[in-house]
Design a protein around this motif. Structure first.
Motif, PDB file in Angstrom:
ATOM      1  N   ALA A 180      60.049   1.653  16.092  1.00 18.63           N
ATOM      2  CA  ALA A 180      59.377   2.139  14.887  1.00 18.63           C
ATOM      3  C   ALA A 180      59.262   1.011  13.870  1.00 18.63           C
ATOM      4  CB  ALA A 180      60.153   3.312  14.286  1.00 18.63           C
ATOM      5  N   THR A 181      58.257   1.121  12.997  1.00 17.77           N
ATOM      6  CA  THR A 181      58.023   0.090  11.986  1.00 17.77           C
ATOM      7  C   THR A 181      58.135   0.691  10.596  1.00 17.77           C
ATOM      8  OG1 THR A 181      55.642   0.512  12.091  1.00 17.77           O
ATOM      9  CG2 THR A 181      56.517  -1.281  13.463  1.00 17.77           C
ATOM     10  N   ALA A 182      58.559  -0.136   9.653  1.00 19.74           N
ATOM     11  CA  ALA A 182      58.672   0.273   8.252  1.00 19.74           C
ATOM     12  C   ALA A 182      58.184  -0.853   7.366  1.00 19.74           C
ATOM     13  CB  ALA A 182      60.109   0.640   7.896  1.00 19.74           C
ATOM     14  N   ALA A 183      57.491  -0.484   6.304  1.00 18.15           N
ATOM     15  CA  ALA A 183      57.077  -1.437   5.269  1.00 18.15           C
ATOM     16  C   ALA A 183      57.736  -1.015   3.970  1.00 18.15           C
ATOM     17  CB  ALA A 183      55.558  -1.439   5.115  1.00 18.15           C
ATOM     18  N   VAL A 184      58.411  -1.953   3.346  1.00 23.75           N
ATOM     19  CA  VAL A 184      59.040  -1.722   2.045  1.00 23.75           C
ATOM     20  C   VAL A 184      58.230  -2.475   1.003  1.00 23.75           C
ATOM     21  CG1 VAL A 184      61.110  -2.008   0.644  1.00 23.75           C
ATOM     22  CG2 VAL A 184      61.315  -1.391   3.074  1.00 23.75           C
ATOM     23  N   ILE A 185      57.714  -1.751   0.036  1.00 27.32           N
ATOM     24  CA  ILE A 185      56.879  -2.346  -1.001  1.00 27.32           C
ATOM     25  C   ILE A 185      57.752  -2.605  -2.221  1.00 27.32           C
ATOM     26  CG2 ILE A 185      54.757  -2.120  -2.326  1.00 27.32           C
ATOM     27  CD1 ILE A 185      54.462  -2.027   0.786  1.00 27.32           C
ATOM     28  N   GLY A 186      58.025  -3.876  -2.455  1.00 26.47           N
ATOM     29  CA  GLY A 186      58.915  -4.278  -3.536  1.00 26.47           C
ATOM     30  C   GLY A 186      60.146  -4.945  -2.966  1.00 26.47           C
ATOM     31  N   GLY A 187      60.337  -6.212  -3.299  1.00 26.33           N
ATOM     32  CA  GLY A 187      61.410  -6.983  -2.697  1.00 26.33           C
ATOM     33  C   GLY A 187      62.564  -7.264  -3.612  1.00 26.33           C
ATOM     34  N   SER A 188      62.811  -6.346  -4.543  1.00 25.62           N
ATOM     35  CA  SER A 188      63.933  -6.508  -5.456  1.00 25.62           C
ATOM     36  C   SER A 188      65.195  -5.938  -4.811  1.00 25.62           C
ATOM     37  CB  SER A 188      63.610  -5.808  -6.775  1.00 25.62           C
ATOM     38  OG  SER A 188      64.620  -6.033  -7.730  1.00 25.62           O
ATOM     39  N   ILE A 189      66.202  -5.635  -5.613  1.00 27.71           N
ATOM     40  CA  ILE A 189      67.497  -5.211  -5.083  1.00 27.71           C
ATOM     41  C   ILE A 189      67.384  -3.890  -4.326  1.00 27.71           C
ATOM     42  CG2 ILE A 189      69.760  -4.360  -5.815  1.00 27.71           C
ATOM     43  CD1 ILE A 189      69.750  -6.635  -7.902  1.00 27.71           C
ATOM     44  N   GLY A 190      66.675  -2.913  -4.898  1.00 27.42           N
ATOM     45  CA  GLY A 190      66.511  -1.646  -4.210  1.00 27.42           C
ATOM     46  C   GLY A 190      65.726  -1.776  -2.923  1.00 27.42           C
ATOM     47  N   GLY A 191      64.663  -2.573  -2.956  1.00 31.42           N
ATOM     48  CA  GLY A 191      63.857  -2.769  -1.770  1.00 31.42           C
ATOM     49  C   GLY A 191      64.614  -3.465  -0.658  1.00 31.42           C
ATOM     50  N   LEU A 192      65.397  -4.472  -1.013  1.00 35.68           N
ATOM     51  CA  LEU A 192      66.156  -5.187   0.009  1.00 35.68           C
ATOM     52  C   LEU A 192      67.266  -4.317   0.600  1.00 35.68           C
ATOM     53  CD1 LEU A 192      66.352  -8.746  -1.562  1.00 35.68           C
ATOM     54  CD2 LEU A 192      65.347  -8.169   0.652  1.00 35.68           C
ATOM     55  N   THR A 193      67.926  -3.529  -0.245  1.00 32.98           N
ATOM     56  CA  THR A 193      68.947  -2.620   0.278  1.00 32.98           C
ATOM     57  C   THR A 193      68.328  -1.640   1.265  1.00 32.98           C
ATOM     58  OG1 THR A 193      70.211  -2.784  -1.792  1.00 32.98           O
ATOM     59  CG2 THR A 193      70.710  -0.921  -0.352  1.00 32.98           C
ATOM     60  N   THR A 194      67.176  -1.085   0.900  1.00 35.77           N
ATOM     61  CA  THR A 194      66.467  -0.167   1.796  1.00 35.77           C
ATOM     62  C   THR A 194      66.094  -0.853   3.097  1.00 35.77           C
ATOM     63  OG1 THR A 194      65.546   0.981  -0.129  1.00 35.77           O
ATOM     64  CG2 THR A 194      64.464   1.341   1.987  1.00 35.77           C
ATOM     65  N   ALA A 195      65.555  -2.051   2.991  1.00 36.72           N
ATOM     66  CA  ALA A 195      65.122  -2.776   4.187  1.00 36.72           C
ATOM     67  C   ALA A 195      66.286  -3.046   5.132  1.00 36.72           C
ATOM     68  CB  ALA A 195      64.446  -4.083   3.782  1.00 36.72           C
ATOM     69  N   LEU A 196      67.418  -3.438   4.593  1.00 31.19           N
ATOM     70  CA  LEU A 196      68.583  -3.710   5.428  1.00 31.19           C
ATOM     71  C   LEU A 196      69.056  -2.448   6.151  1.00 31.19           C
ATOM     72  CD1 LEU A 196      70.411  -6.060   2.936  1.00 31.19           C
ATOM     73  CD2 LEU A 196      69.768  -6.700   5.269  1.00 31.19           C
ATOM     74  N   LEU A 197      69.076  -1.326   5.441  1.00 33.11           N
ATOM     75  CA  LEU A 197      69.531  -0.081   6.047  1.00 33.11           C
ATOM     76  C   LEU A 197      68.552   0.418   7.103  1.00 33.11           C
ATOM     77  CD1 LEU A 197      70.912   1.683   2.857  1.00 33.11           C
ATOM     78  CD2 LEU A 197      72.241   0.720   4.745  1.00 33.11           C
ATOM     79  N   LEU A 198      67.267   0.295   6.825  1.00 29.29           N
ATOM     80  CA  LEU A 198      66.275   0.701   7.819  1.00 29.29           C
ATOM     81  C   LEU A 198      66.366  -0.174   9.068  1.00 29.29           C
ATOM     82  CD1 LEU A 198      63.130   1.411   5.605  1.00 29.29           C
ATOM     83  CD2 LEU A 198      64.707   3.082   6.617  1.00 29.29           C
ATOM     84  N   ARG A 199      66.571  -1.441   8.870  1.00 27.85           N
ATOM     85  CA  ARG A 199      66.710  -2.342  10.027  1.00 27.85           C
ATOM     86  C   ARG A 199      67.921  -1.957  10.877  1.00 27.85           C
ATOM     87  NH1 ARG A 199      66.809  -8.700   8.925  1.00 27.85           N
ATOM     88  NH2 ARG A 199      68.965  -8.235   8.342  1.00 27.85           N
TER      89      ARG A 199
END
Length: 396
Positions: free
Chosen positions: A7-26
């Motif tokens: 599955a693929t995910a796009a996180v729009i916004g690379g600040s602290i919240g976005g990076l935390t989300t991206a790490l957890l999704l990964r």
């Protein structure tokens, strides 16, 4: 096999919240790309963050980096009168970081291979299976899940809840940092191991030490502050928001861009109104900047395969020190909902949304009440337990 492998995910916004989300999704198995609108690496303008458990959770549970290497701490909360006397003091330990320090640590864990700068998302479409995000560059990206973590001026929020508009609080925050080593010995000693407040009629200031670019030691730390001052909505605010380039800032006026006459007036007012220690910190700031304190809360945080987190969903005044904690809490709750849904993204978002909406509403109600007590009712009382930091409630 993981339910989200492939599955693929796009996180729009690379600040602290976005990076935390991206790490957890990964970690769930998604292939994740992060799209940040700014063309250069983010720096956060030196802002401080009070570290709450949700904010730190990535580093306490899953990272090889250690929280103590990213933070400073104090053992006391104190209130200073306008003659530097301590009118209230209690032992309460808090930890802090700088926005830049924390951002760089998260980015270090995520890496830069799938972190895209200079990509401003401007819209999206979705069907039952995919979301396609459009960028002003002409790029289009399709993903199984899209999370908007694009902050207080969120494009995603405008789509999910067009009626959710920024509401000005009636006051601004003057913000800045000063190297601790540049302060006088008396001021360093008074502020050294405390988060400090000075409360005056219709205003208050909060000060605490944060890491500098060189680290967390005494020679590297910065004294960070936010000083809240009332500015009526209308011409006075509109004029203040115009920077030196003639560009009006929606939510802030950046360092080096605040008109000199406002900086001069602010420094004079600090000497007149604040405790001498607080005034020294404020007047020693080389490049103070202005935060326009606003509130906004979306009535929806999910639609189909699209989610809003953090300030994109609810941007609340800083008085509970819960902004980054709320973004992290949204991300962790989303991760848990996705894991439980075992591959059904739409069901996960539907299950996740109600509790996060409720959390947003409770937080916003509380910080509005706190700000009104300080700036308008003059009932911000030193030591009042209802005024403590906390995402879930005072001290929680």
């Amino acid at each position: 096999m993981n339910a989200y492998d492939g599955a693929t995910a796009a996180v729009i916004g690379g600040s602290i919240g976005g990076l935390t989300t991206a790490l957890l999704l990964r970690d769930l198995g998604f292939a994740v790309d992060v799209f940040e609108r700014t063309p250069n690496a983010l720096d956060g303008r030196g802002s401080g963050i009070v570290l709450q458990p949700d904010t730190l959770r990535w580093f306490t549970e899953r990272s090889e980096q250690h929280p103590e290497d990213l933070s400073t701490s104090t053992d006391w909360v104190q209130y200073l009168d306008t003659d530097n006397s301590v009118v209230h003091r209690e032992r309460t330990r808090w930890s802090y970081t700088s926005w830049g320090t924390f951002y760089r640590a998260l980015l270090g864990d995520f890496g830069t291979d799938h972190y895209h700068l200079g990509e401003f998302a401007c819209g999206f479409d979705q069907d039952e299976r995919r979301v396609t995000v459009r960028f002003v560059s002409g790029r289009e990206v399709s993903a199984d899940l899209v999370v908007f973590a694009d902050g207080i001026t969120s494009v995603g929020r405008e789509r999910l809840d067009p009626a959710a508009a920024l509401r000005y609080s009636g006051y601004i925050g003057w913000r800045g940092t000063v190297p601790e080593r540049e302060l006088s010995e008396d001021t360093r000693e008074l502020l050294r191991n405390s988060i400090s407040y000075t409360v005056v009629p219709h205003s208050h200031i909060t000060l605490y030490p944060i890491p500098g670019d060189g680290g967390t030691g005494p020679q590297d730390r910065l004294m960070n502050y936010v000083w809240y001052r009332n500015v009526p909505e209308g011409p006075d605010l509109s004029e203040l928001r115009i920077d030196k380039r003639g560009i009006p800032g929606t939510v802030s006026v950046h360092p080096d861009q605040v008109q000199d006459r406002y900086v001069d007036e602010m420094r004079q007012a600090a000497r007149r109104m604040l405790s001498p220690a607080a005034a020294e910190v404020v007047t020693s700031t080389a490049t103070p900047y202005v935060q326009v304190v606003t509130d906004v809360r979306a009535s929806r945080m999910a639609e189909g395969r699209v989610a809003l987190i953090g300030d994109a969903a609810c941007a609340a005044r800083p008085h509970a020190a819960a902004g980054t904690a709320k973004a992290a809490a949204d991300a962790w709750a989303l991760s848990a909902a996705l894991e439980k849904a075992a591959g059904d993204i739409g069901a996960a978002l539907r299950a996740w949304e109600p509790a996060q909406l409720e959390l947003s509403a409770r937080l916003l109600d509380r910080v509005v009440a706190m700000g009104n007590r300080s700036q308008f009712a003059n009932t911000w009382t030193p030591g009042d337990p209802s005024l403590r930091f906390g995402l879930y409630g005072p001290g929680l």
